[in-house]
Scaffold this motif. Structure first.
Motif, PDB file in Angstrom:
ATOM      1  N   SER A  22       0.816  -1.208   0.000  1.00 47.31           N
ATOM      2  CA  SER A  22       0.000   0.000   0.000  1.00 47.31           C
ATOM      3  C   SER A  22       0.853   1.263   0.000  1.00 47.31           C
ATOM      4  CB  SER A  22      -0.906  -0.001   1.240  1.00 47.31           C
ATOM      5  OG  SER A  22      -1.554   1.242   1.376  1.00 47.31           O
ATOM      6  N   ARG A  23       0.735   2.017  -1.064  1.00 46.29           N
ATOM      7  CA  ARG A  23       1.413   3.314  -1.134  1.00 46.29           C
ATOM      8  C   ARG A  23       0.860   4.248  -0.056  1.00 46.29           C
ATOM      9  NH1 ARG A  23       3.791   6.197  -5.820  1.00 46.29           N
ATOM     10  NH2 ARG A  23       3.934   8.362  -5.192  1.00 46.29           N
ATOM     11  N   LYS A  24      -0.447   4.165   0.197  1.00 45.81           N
ATOM     12  CA  LYS A  24      -1.059   5.005   1.233  1.00 45.81           C
ATOM     13  C   LYS A  24      -0.451   4.716   2.597  1.00 45.81           C
ATOM     14  CE  LYS A  24      -5.531   6.021  -0.767  1.00 45.81           C
ATOM     15  NZ  LYS A  24      -6.980   5.986  -0.593  1.00 45.81           N
ATOM     16  N   TYR A  25      -0.218   3.453   2.897  1.00 46.06           N
ATOM     17  CA  TYR A  25       0.390   3.095   4.184  1.00 46.06           C
ATOM     18  C   TYR A  25       1.804   3.660   4.276  1.00 46.06           C
ATOM     19  CZ  TYR A  25       2.253   0.428   8.078  1.00 46.06           C
ATOM     20  OH  TYR A  25       2.841   0.074   9.265  1.00 46.06           O
ATOM     21  N   ILE A  26       2.573   3.524   3.213  1.00 47.01           N
ATOM     22  CA  ILE A  26       3.943   4.058   3.203  1.00 47.01           C
ATOM     23  C   ILE A  26       3.909   5.566   3.418  1.00 47.01           C
ATOM     24  CG2 ILE A  26       5.935   4.520   1.721  1.00 47.01           C
ATOM     25  CD1 ILE A  26       5.547   1.664   0.583  1.00 47.01           C
ATOM     26  N   GLU A  27       3.051   6.253   2.700  1.00 48.99           N
ATOM     27  CA  GLU A  27       2.971   7.707   2.853  1.00 48.99           C
ATOM     28  C   GLU A  27       2.462   8.100   4.239  1.00 48.99           C
ATOM     29  OE1 GLU A  27       0.787   8.740  -0.689  1.00 48.99           O
ATOM     30  OE2 GLU A  27       2.646   8.759  -1.888  1.00 48.99           O
ATOM     31  N   PHE A  28       1.616   7.271   4.830  1.00 46.85           N
ATOM     32  CA  PHE A  28       1.142   7.521   6.189  1.00 46.85           C
ATOM     33  C   PHE A  28       2.291   7.428   7.192  1.00 46.85           C
ATOM     34  CE2 PHE A  28      -0.285   5.644  10.225  1.00 46.85           C
ATOM     35  CZ  PHE A  28      -1.080   6.679  10.687  1.00 46.85           C
ATOM     36  N   ILE A  29       3.083   6.363   7.131  1.00 46.80           N
ATOM     37  CA  ILE A  29       4.167   6.233   8.123  1.00 46.80           C
ATOM     38  C   ILE A  29       5.244   7.285   7.895  1.00 46.80           C
ATOM     39  CG2 ILE A  29       3.743   3.815   8.679  1.00 46.80           C
ATOM     40  CD1 ILE A  29       6.105   3.036   6.960  1.00 46.80           C
ATOM     41  N   ILE A  30       5.470   7.683   6.657  1.00 49.31           N
ATOM     42  CA  ILE A  30       6.435   8.748   6.386  1.00 49.31           C
ATOM     43  C   ILE A  30       5.945  10.058   7.014  1.00 49.31           C
ATOM     44  CG2 ILE A  30       7.412  10.216   4.575  1.00 49.31           C
ATOM     45  CD1 ILE A  30       7.429   7.668   2.791  1.00 49.31           C
ATOM     46  N   SER A  31       4.672  10.330   6.890  1.00 47.93           N
ATOM     47  CA  SER A  31       4.118  11.602   7.410  1.00 47.93           C
ATOM     48  C   SER A  31       4.082  11.648   8.945  1.00 47.93           C
ATOM     49  CB  SER A  31       2.716  11.831   6.864  1.00 47.93           C
ATOM     50  OG  SER A  31       1.787  10.950   7.455  1.00 47.93           O
ATOM     51  N   LYS A  32       4.076  10.478   9.576  1.00 49.69           N
ATOM     52  CA  LYS A  32       3.943  10.430  11.040  1.00 49.69           C
ATOM     53  C   LYS A  32       5.260  10.414  11.805  1.00 49.69           C
ATOM     54  CE  LYS A  32      -0.404  10.617  11.104  1.00 49.69           C
ATOM     55  NZ  LYS A  32      -1.008  11.887  11.439  1.00 49.69           N
ATOM     56  N   LYS A  33       6.369  10.206  11.119  1.00 51.79           N
ATOM     57  CA  LYS A  33       7.628  10.096  11.848  1.00 51.79           C
ATOM     58  C   LYS A  33       8.689  10.971  11.208  1.00 51.79           C
ATOM     59  CE  LYS A  33      10.941   7.032  13.816  1.00 51.79           C
ATOM     60  NZ  LYS A  33      11.197   5.775  14.406  1.00 51.79           N
ATOM     61  N   SER A  34       9.356  11.740  12.026  1.00 49.09           N
ATOM     62  CA  SER A  34      10.462  12.540  11.526  1.00 49.09           C
ATOM     63  C   SER A  34      11.762  11.797  11.761  1.00 49.09           C
ATOM     64  CB  SER A  34      10.495  13.899  12.226  1.00 49.09           C
ATOM     65  OG  SER A  34      10.673  13.712  13.619  1.00 49.09           O
ATOM     66  N   PHE A  35      12.812  12.177  11.046  1.00 45.07           N
ATOM     67  CA  PHE A  35      14.108  11.549  11.251  1.00 45.07           C
ATOM     68  C   PHE A  35      14.614  11.836  12.656  1.00 45.07           C
ATOM     69  CE2 PHE A  35      14.296  11.878   6.560  1.00 45.07           C
ATOM     70  CZ  PHE A  35      14.528  10.547   6.308  1.00 45.07           C
ATOM     71  N   GLU A  36      15.246  10.833  13.236  1.00 41.57           N
ATOM     72  CA  GLU A  36      15.751  10.974  14.618  1.00 41.57           C
ATOM     73  C   GLU A  36      17.161  11.487  14.618  1.00 41.57           C
ATOM     74  OE1 GLU A  36      15.149   6.947  15.841  1.00 41.57           O
ATOM     75  OE2 GLU A  36      13.037   7.289  16.187  1.00 41.57           O
TER      76      GLU A  36
END
Length: 84
Positions: A70-84
Protein backbone atom coordinates in the motif's frame (compact mmCIF):
# COMPACT_ATOMS: atom_id res chain seq x y z
CA UNK A 1 22.41 -0.83 14.68
CA UNK A 2 20.16 -2.03 11.85
CA UNK A 3 17.68 -0.08 9.80
CA UNK A 4 14.47 -0.39 7.84
CA UNK A 5 14.32 2.39 5.28
CA UNK A 6 12.19 3.80 2.50
CA UNK A 7 13.57 5.65 -0.50
CA UNK A 8 11.64 7.48 -3.22
CA UNK A 9 12.30 8.22 -6.88
CA UNK A 10 10.44 11.18 -8.35
CA UNK A 11 11.32 10.01 -11.88
CA UNK A 12 9.62 6.65 -11.32
CA UNK A 13 7.13 7.97 -8.76
CA UNK A 14 7.88 4.84 -6.70
CA UNK A 15 8.93 3.93 -3.19
CA UNK A 16 11.40 1.19 -2.30
CA UNK A 17 11.54 -0.39 1.16
CA UNK A 18 14.59 -2.24 2.43
CA UNK A 19 16.67 -3.10 5.48
CA UNK A 20 20.38 -2.98 6.15
CA UNK A 21 23.15 -2.54 8.70
CA UNK A 22 24.88 0.50 7.19
CA UNK A 23 22.30 2.89 5.80
CA UNK A 24 24.82 5.22 4.12
CA UNK A 25 26.52 2.39 2.20
CA UNK A 26 23.21 0.84 1.22
CA UNK A 27 21.83 4.15 -0.01
CA UNK A 28 24.98 4.61 -2.12
CA UNK A 29 24.36 1.15 -3.58
CA UNK A 30 20.93 2.31 -4.71
CA UNK A 31 22.33 5.47 -6.28
CA UNK A 32 25.14 3.62 -8.08
CA UNK A 33 23.15 0.84 -9.78
CA UNK A 34 24.20 -1.91 -7.35
CA UNK A 35 20.59 -2.84 -6.64
CA UNK A 36 18.49 -4.57 -9.30
CA UNK A 37 15.18 -2.85 -8.58
CA UNK A 38 16.53 0.66 -8.05
CA UNK A 39 19.14 0.84 -10.82
CA UNK A 40 16.59 2.17 -13.32
CA UNK A 41 16.63 5.61 -11.62
CA UNK A 42 19.35 7.84 -10.21
CA UNK A 43 17.25 10.27 -8.20
CA UNK A 44 16.46 8.19 -5.09
CA UNK A 45 16.09 10.11 -1.84
CA UNK A 46 15.91 8.70 1.67
CA UNK A 47 12.47 9.63 3.00
CA UNK A 48 12.17 7.42 6.09
CA UNK A 49 14.04 5.06 8.37
CA UNK A 50 13.68 3.23 11.67
CA UNK A 51 16.44 1.91 13.96
CA UNK A 52 16.56 -1.64 15.33
CA UNK A 53 18.90 -3.56 17.63
CA UNK A 54 18.94 -6.67 15.44
CA UNK A 55 18.85 -7.58 11.76
CA UNK A 56 15.86 -9.85 12.34
CA UNK A 57 13.77 -6.99 13.75
CA UNK A 58 14.71 -4.73 10.83
CA UNK A 59 13.82 -7.42 8.28
CA UNK A 60 10.59 -8.17 10.13
CA UNK A 61 9.56 -4.50 9.89
CA UNK A 62 10.57 -4.38 6.20
CA UNK A 63 8.34 -7.39 5.49
CA UNK A 64 5.48 -5.87 7.48
CA UNK A 65 5.59 -2.73 5.31
CA UNK A 66 5.96 -4.69 2.06
CA UNK A 67 3.10 -7.08 2.88
CA UNK A 68 0.69 -4.15 3.12
CA UNK A 69 1.33 -3.47 -0.60
CA UNK A 70 0.00 0.00 0.00
CA UNK A 71 1.41 3.31 -1.13
CA UNK A 72 -1.06 5.00 1.23
CA UNK A 73 0.39 3.10 4.18
CA UNK A 74 3.94 4.06 3.20
CA UNK A 75 2.97 7.71 2.85
CA UNK A 76 1.14 7.52 6.19
CA UNK A 77 4.17 6.23 8.12
CA UNK A 78 6.43 8.75 6.39
CA UNK A 79 4.12 11.60 7.41
CA UNK A 80 3.94 10.43 11.04
CA UNK A 81 7.63 10.10 11.85
CA UNK A 82 10.46 12.54 11.53
CA UNK A 83 14.11 11.55 11.25
CA UNK A 84 15.75 10.97 14.62
Amino acid sequence: MFYTYIIFSETLDKYYTGSCENIENRFNDHLNSRSTYTKVAKDWILVYFENFDSRSLAVQREMEIKKKKSRKYIEFIISKKSFE
